[in-house]
Design a protein around this motif. Structure first.
Motif, mmCIF file in Angstrom:
data_model
loop_
_atom_site.group_PDB
_atom_site.id
_atom_site.type_symbol
_atom_site.label_atom_id
_atom_site.label_comp_id
_atom_site.label_asym_id
_atom_site.label_seq_id
_atom_site.Cartn_x
_atom_site.Cartn_y
_atom_site.Cartn_z
ATOM 1 N N LYS A 1 0.825 -1.219 0.000
ATOM 2 C CA LYS A 1 0.000 0.000 0.000
ATOM 3 C C LYS A 1 0.850 1.255 0.000
ATOM 4 C CE LYS A 1 -3.682 -2.384 2.367
ATOM 5 N NZ LYS A 1 -4.228 -2.703 3.672
ATOM 6 N N SER A 2 2.025 1.176 0.624
ATOM 7 C CA SER A 2 2.891 2.362 0.691
ATOM 8 C C SER A 2 3.754 2.525 -0.555
ATOM 9 C CB SER A 2 3.787 2.298 1.930
ATOM 10 O OG SER A 2 4.777 1.311 1.753
ATOM 11 N N GLY A 3 3.781 1.473 -1.414
ATOM 12 C CA GLY A 3 4.493 1.597 -2.673
ATOM 13 C C GLY A 3 5.730 0.739 -2.849
ATOM 14 N N PHE A 4 6.086 -0.101 -1.866
ATOM 15 C CA PHE A 4 7.257 -0.968 -2.008
ATOM 16 C C PHE A 4 6.937 -2.092 -2.986
ATOM 17 C CE2 PHE A 4 9.730 -4.733 -0.692
ATOM 18 C CZ PHE A 4 11.002 -4.233 -0.916
ATOM 19 N N LYS A 5 7.747 -2.210 -4.032
ATOM 20 C CA LYS A 5 7.554 -3.252 -5.041
ATOM 21 C C LYS A 5 8.392 -4.477 -4.678
ATOM 22 C CE LYS A 5 6.634 0.009 -8.742
ATOM 23 N NZ LYS A 5 7.060 0.546 -10.025
ATOM 24 N N TYR A 6 7.784 -5.656 -4.852
ATOM 25 C CA TYR A 6 8.478 -6.892 -4.506
ATOM 26 C C TYR A 6 8.147 -7.993 -5.502
ATOM 27 C CZ TYR A 6 3.880 -8.007 -2.626
ATOM 28 O OH TYR A 6 2.532 -8.216 -2.494
ATOM 29 N N SER A 7 8.982 -9.015 -5.474
ATOM 30 C CA SER A 7 8.809 -10.197 -6.303
ATOM 31 C C SER A 7 9.178 -11.396 -5.437
ATOM 32 C CB SER A 7 9.713 -10.110 -7.529
ATOM 33 O OG SER A 7 9.544 -11.226 -8.350
ATOM 34 N N ILE A 8 8.261 -12.357 -5.329
ATOM 35 C CA ILE A 8 8.461 -13.500 -4.449
ATOM 36 C C ILE A 8 8.243 -14.793 -5.224
ATOM 37 C CG2 ILE A 8 7.586 -14.694 -2.393
ATOM 38 C CD1 ILE A 8 6.674 -11.954 -1.372
ATOM 39 N N ASP A 9 9.130 -15.729 -5.026
ATOM 40 C CA ASP A 9 8.972 -17.066 -5.583
ATOM 41 C C ASP A 9 7.810 -17.721 -4.834
ATOM 42 O OD1 ASP A 9 9.087 -19.810 -6.124
ATOM 43 O OD2 ASP A 9 11.256 -19.901 -5.996
ATOM 44 N N GLU A 10 6.771 -18.128 -5.549
ATOM 45 C CA GLU A 10 5.583 -18.685 -4.895
ATOM 46 C C GLU A 10 5.887 -19.944 -4.078
ATOM 47 O OE1 GLU A 10 5.788 -20.019 -9.122
ATOM 48 O OE2 GLU A 10 5.455 -18.036 -8.320
ATOM 49 N N ASN A 11 6.970 -20.630 -4.384
ATOM 50 C CA ASN A 11 7.346 -21.820 -3.617
ATOM 51 C C ASN A 11 7.805 -21.484 -2.198
ATOM 52 O OD1 ASN A 11 6.852 -23.732 -5.736
ATOM 53 N ND2 ASN A 11 8.707 -22.997 -6.715
ATOM 54 N N VAL A 12 8.246 -20.259 -1.984
ATOM 55 C CA VAL A 12 8.706 -19.839 -0.657
ATOM 56 C C VAL A 12 7.543 -19.854 0.334
ATOM 57 C CG1 VAL A 12 9.546 -17.851 0.667
ATOM 58 C CG2 VAL A 12 10.660 -18.486 -1.462
ATOM 59 N N ILE A 13 6.385 -19.443 -0.112
ATOM 60 C CA ILE A 13 5.229 -19.301 0.775
ATOM 61 C C ILE A 13 4.828 -20.632 1.403
ATOM 62 C CG2 ILE A 13 2.826 -18.526 0.903
ATOM 63 C CD1 ILE A 13 4.984 -16.320 0.415
ATOM 64 N N THR A 14 5.038 -21.727 0.703
ATOM 65 C CA THR A 14 4.660 -23.032 1.234
ATOM 66 C C THR A 14 5.870 -23.828 1.739
ATOM 67 O OG1 THR A 14 4.771 -23.985 -0.997
ATOM 68 C CG2 THR A 14 2.619 -23.186 -0.238
ATOM 69 N N ASP A 15 7.013 -23.165 1.862
ATOM 70 C CA ASP A 15 8.234 -23.801 2.352
ATOM 71 C C ASP A 15 8.184 -23.924 3.876
ATOM 72 O OD1 ASP A 15 11.123 -24.634 2.008
ATOM 73 O OD2 ASP A 15 11.359 -22.887 3.317
ATOM 74 N N PHE A 16 8.508 -25.095 4.384
ATOM 75 C CA PHE A 16 8.453 -25.347 5.823
ATOM 76 C C PHE A 16 9.313 -24.363 6.614
ATOM 77 C CE2 PHE A 16 10.079 -27.258 9.715
ATOM 78 C CZ PHE A 16 8.887 -27.506 10.378
ATOM 79 N N GLU A 17 10.539 -24.114 6.157
ATOM 80 C CA GLU A 17 11.436 -23.217 6.899
ATOM 81 C C GLU A 17 10.881 -21.791 6.961
ATOM 82 O OE1 GLU A 17 15.898 -24.778 6.773
ATOM 83 O OE2 GLU A 17 15.143 -24.211 4.788
ATOM 84 N N PHE A 18 10.247 -21.351 5.892
ATOM 85 C CA PHE A 18 9.632 -20.020 5.921
ATOM 86 C C PHE A 18 8.513 -19.990 6.957
ATOM 87 C CE2 PHE A 18 6.091 -17.325 4.496
ATOM 88 C CZ PHE A 18 6.678 -16.094 4.736
ATOM 89 N N ILE A 19 7.638 -20.993 6.921
ATOM 90 C CA ILE A 19 6.509 -21.045 7.860
ATOM 91 C C ILE A 19 7.006 -21.121 9.299
ATOM 92 C CG2 ILE A 19 4.495 -22.409 8.586
ATOM 93 C CD1 ILE A 19 4.175 -20.921 5.869
ATOM 94 N N GLU A 20 8.010 -21.948 9.532
ATOM 95 C CA GLU A 20 8.577 -22.097 10.875
ATOM 96 C C GLU A 20 9.139 -20.766 11.379
ATOM 97 O OE1 GLU A 20 11.118 -25.533 12.952
ATOM 98 O OE2 GLU A 20 12.154 -24.579 11.275
#
Length: 87
Positions: free
Chosen positions: A7-26
């Motif tokens: 909303k504030s304007g920061f642009k990002y790009s994320i590998d969709e596999n990261v979102i379901t990665d166990f280490e990320f969730i942990e």
């Protein structure tokens, strides 16, 4: 890849596999439960280059400090992206 802008304007790009990665969730759980591990969570989510860009994006122009509340606001905004929430 999931591309977005907070909303504030920061642009990002994320590998969709990261979102379901166990280490990320942990790591995200640790951040949400007790505030520990935000830096590592950001590296997993965004990568080192985008993490640094986010830090500089929220850096206070006068004090040169990085308010944690502003970092968390951006992270929450990123994670609320419908493309991410629906994975």
């Amino acid at each position: 890849m999931i591309n977005g802008k907070t909303k504030s304007g920061f642009k990002y790009s994320i590998d969709e596999n990261v979102i379901t990665d166990f280490e990320f969730i942990e790591n995200l759980e640790n951040v949400m439960e007790n505030g520990v591990g935000l830096s590592k969570t950001l590296v997993i989510l965004l990568g080192e280059k985008q993490k640094k860009a986010l830090i500089n994006y929220v850096r206070d122009k006068k004090t040169k400090r990085v308010p944690i509340k502003d970092v968390m606001k951006e992270v929450e905004d990123i994670l609320s992206n419908p493309k991410i929430k629906n994975l």
